[in-house]
Design a protein around this motif. Sequence first.
Motif: not given
Length: 94
Positions: A12-13, A18-21, A37-39
Amino acid sequence: MCLGIPGKIIKIWDESGTRMATVDFGGTTKKVCLAYLPDLEIGEYTIVHAGFALNRLDEESANNTLKMFADLGLLEEELAGVQASAADEHREPA
């Protein structure tokens, strides 16, 4: 056909706020947006469609779904599309 495919979050970064995975689909990985689903955390499973994580899954459900797709001959077809597009969009920070 475009199925929502279950995968496991392995990295994850943050990218421009924006959180990306990176999500692993049984050996094939793809860059996925976690905006909905940022969590989600590393090690969790999610259903991915069109580059977005859409819902959280437990490991058993994810594996059962992957097996069902494989048994129906759908998994290889869907992952081939993931592999074809991943070369262009899988550019993430080191």
